[in-house]
Design a protein around this motif. Structure first.
Motif, mmCIF file in Angstrom:
data_model
loop_
_atom_site.group_PDB
_atom_site.id
_atom_site.type_symbol
_atom_site.label_atom_id
_atom_site.label_comp_id
_atom_site.label_asym_id
_atom_site.label_seq_id
_atom_site.Cartn_x
_atom_site.Cartn_y
_atom_site.Cartn_z
ATOM 1 N N LEU A 25 41.884 80.838 -60.577
ATOM 2 C CA LEU A 25 40.739 81.686 -60.877
ATOM 3 C C LEU A 25 40.307 81.521 -62.335
ATOM 4 O O LEU A 25 39.125 81.323 -62.631
ATOM 5 C CB LEU A 25 41.090 83.151 -60.590
ATOM 6 N N ALA A 26 41.252 81.570 -63.258
ATOM 7 C CA ALA A 26 40.931 81.444 -64.682
ATOM 8 C C ALA A 26 40.387 80.052 -65.004
ATOM 9 O O ALA A 26 39.416 79.916 -65.755
ATOM 10 C CB ALA A 26 42.167 81.745 -65.525
ATOM 11 N N ALA A 27 40.994 79.026 -64.432
ATOM 12 C CA ALA A 27 40.514 77.653 -64.679
ATOM 13 C C ALA A 27 39.113 77.448 -64.095
ATOM 14 O O ALA A 27 38.268 76.802 -64.719
ATOM 15 C CB ALA A 27 41.493 76.639 -64.091
ATOM 16 N N ILE A 62 42.201 89.302 -67.109
ATOM 17 C CA ILE A 62 41.418 90.130 -66.188
ATOM 18 C C ILE A 62 41.968 90.018 -64.768
ATOM 19 O O ILE A 62 42.084 91.015 -64.052
ATOM 20 C CB ILE A 62 39.928 89.739 -66.235
ATOM 21 N N SER A 63 42.343 88.818 -64.358
ATOM 22 C CA SER A 63 42.860 88.638 -62.991
ATOM 23 C C SER A 63 44.168 89.403 -62.794
ATOM 24 O O SER A 63 44.439 89.918 -61.714
ATOM 25 C CB SER A 63 43.039 87.159 -62.662
ATOM 26 N N LEU A 64 44.970 89.498 -63.842
ATOM 27 C CA LEU A 64 46.220 90.261 -63.743
ATOM 28 C C LEU A 64 45.948 91.757 -63.595
ATOM 29 O O LEU A 64 46.699 92.466 -62.926
ATOM 30 C CB LEU A 64 47.110 89.997 -64.957
ATOM 31 N N LEU A 65 44.859 92.232 -64.214
ATOM 32 C CA LEU A 65 44.498 93.641 -64.050
ATOM 33 C C LEU A 65 44.172 93.945 -62.582
ATOM 34 O O LEU A 65 44.565 94.989 -62.051
ATOM 35 C CB LEU A 65 43.307 93.999 -64.940
ATOM 36 N N PHE A 66 43.492 93.025 -61.915
ATOM 37 C CA PHE A 66 43.194 93.225 -60.498
ATOM 38 C C PHE A 66 44.461 93.133 -59.646
ATOM 39 O O PHE A 66 44.578 93.793 -58.622
ATOM 40 C CB PHE A 66 42.121 92.251 -60.013
ATOM 41 N N LEU A 130 40.049 94.339 -73.594
ATOM 42 C CA LEU A 130 41.004 93.893 -72.579
ATOM 43 C C LEU A 130 42.333 94.625 -72.741
ATOM 44 O O LEU A 130 42.953 95.040 -71.758
ATOM 45 C CB LEU A 130 41.203 92.376 -72.665
ATOM 46 N N VAL A 131 42.767 94.824 -73.980
ATOM 47 C CA VAL A 131 44.012 95.558 -74.244
ATOM 48 C C VAL A 131 43.884 97.005 -73.768
ATOM 49 O O VAL A 131 44.792 97.537 -73.116
ATOM 50 C CB VAL A 131 44.392 95.499 -75.745
ATOM 51 N N GLN A 147 35.697 97.944 -60.564
ATOM 52 C CA GLN A 147 34.452 97.269 -60.232
ATOM 53 C C GLN A 147 33.416 97.372 -61.335
ATOM 54 O O GLN A 147 32.589 96.497 -61.482
ATOM 55 C CB GLN A 147 33.868 97.834 -58.942
ATOM 56 N N ILE A 148 33.452 98.440 -62.099
ATOM 57 C CA ILE A 148 32.487 98.587 -63.180
ATOM 58 C C ILE A 148 33.124 98.216 -64.522
ATOM 59 O O ILE A 148 32.591 97.394 -65.257
ATOM 60 C CB ILE A 148 31.904 100.017 -63.210
ATOM 61 N N GLY A 149 34.274 98.777 -64.813
ATOM 62 C CA GLY A 149 34.918 98.547 -66.104
ATOM 63 C C GLY A 149 35.484 97.152 -66.286
ATOM 64 O O GLY A 149 35.062 96.400 -67.157
ATOM 65 N N VAL A 150 36.438 96.779 -65.449
ATOM 66 C CA VAL A 150 37.119 95.483 -65.612
ATOM 67 C C VAL A 150 36.189 94.327 -65.266
ATOM 68 O O VAL A 150 36.146 93.327 -65.983
ATOM 69 C CB VAL A 150 38.421 95.434 -64.771
ATOM 70 N N ASP A 151 35.433 94.470 -64.187
ATOM 71 C CA ASP A 151 34.504 93.405 -63.808
ATOM 72 C C ASP A 151 33.451 93.142 -64.879
ATOM 73 O O ASP A 151 32.938 92.036 -64.982
ATOM 74 C CB ASP A 151 33.804 93.731 -62.488
ATOM 75 N N SER A 152 33.116 94.139 -65.653
ATOM 76 C CA SER A 152 32.077 93.958 -66.673
ATOM 77 C C SER A 152 32.618 93.433 -68.002
ATOM 78 O O SER A 152 31.841 93.182 -68.926
ATOM 79 C CB SER A 152 31.333 95.273 -66.905
#
Length: 168
Positions: A25-27, A62-66, A130-131, A147-152
């Motif tokens: 995903l990150a790549a 970000i992907s780890l947060l999900f 991000l932190v 969906q609003i916070g992390v995705d943005s």
């Protein structure tokens, strides 16, 4: 599961292969948002690999947060994600460490002629966001937060850099 069989068995989906989903995903994001636009425009930036690495690290966090959000569901489905294997607290620390590496790369780039002080400041603010997200991420689905916070976060980072480049 993938829609393919190998020796009579279904091939594991990318989500089931430990960390591969996050790396892929990150790549992919880094490729699509950094390398392809530069290639399409015919730019040859001397710091393109560093910018690619910055995007990779940021999207990885970000992907780890999900994955933190999906921890309980992943446990029931036997998906080996970082929060399932190491726990959500350790995963938060990894996100914070990725933000620290991000800031370290920005401080090195900031001395480069193609990377201004205002751009460095914009990137550092995005890393701090991000932190904050890593510290406050609830381990359950929360529409507004994820969906609003992390995705943005990527959009906010882009806006910060655009403002830094255009107005400072």
């Amino acid at each position: 599961m993938m829609p393919f069989n190998y020796k009579g068995k279904r091939i594991k989906g990318i989500r089931n292969i430990f960390l591969l989903k996050n790396i892929f995903l990150a790549a992919s994001w880094a490729l699509i948002t950094v390398l392809l636009p530069m290639a399409a425009l015919g730019h040859e930036s001397p710091i393109i690999s560093e910018v690619f690495l910055l995007r990779f690290i940021y999207v990885f966090g970000i992907s780890l947060l999900f994955d933190i959000r999906d921890t309980e569901r992943d446990k029931t489905r036997n998906h080996l994600t970082l929060p399932v294997v190491l726990g959500t607290t350790v995963t938060r620390y990894i996100v914070i460490a990725s933000a620290a590496i991000f800031i370290l790369i920005v401080t090195v780039l900031y001395r480069h002629q193609h990377f201004t002080e205002s751009m460095a400041f914009a990137f550092m603010i995005s890393a701090l966001l991000l932190v904050v997200a890593a510290i406050t991420a609830p381990p359950a689905s929360n529409f507004r937060f994820y969906q609003i916070g992390v995705d943005s976060l990527l959009i906010v980072q882009w806006l910060l850099v655009v403002v830094a480049v255009k107005f400072f």
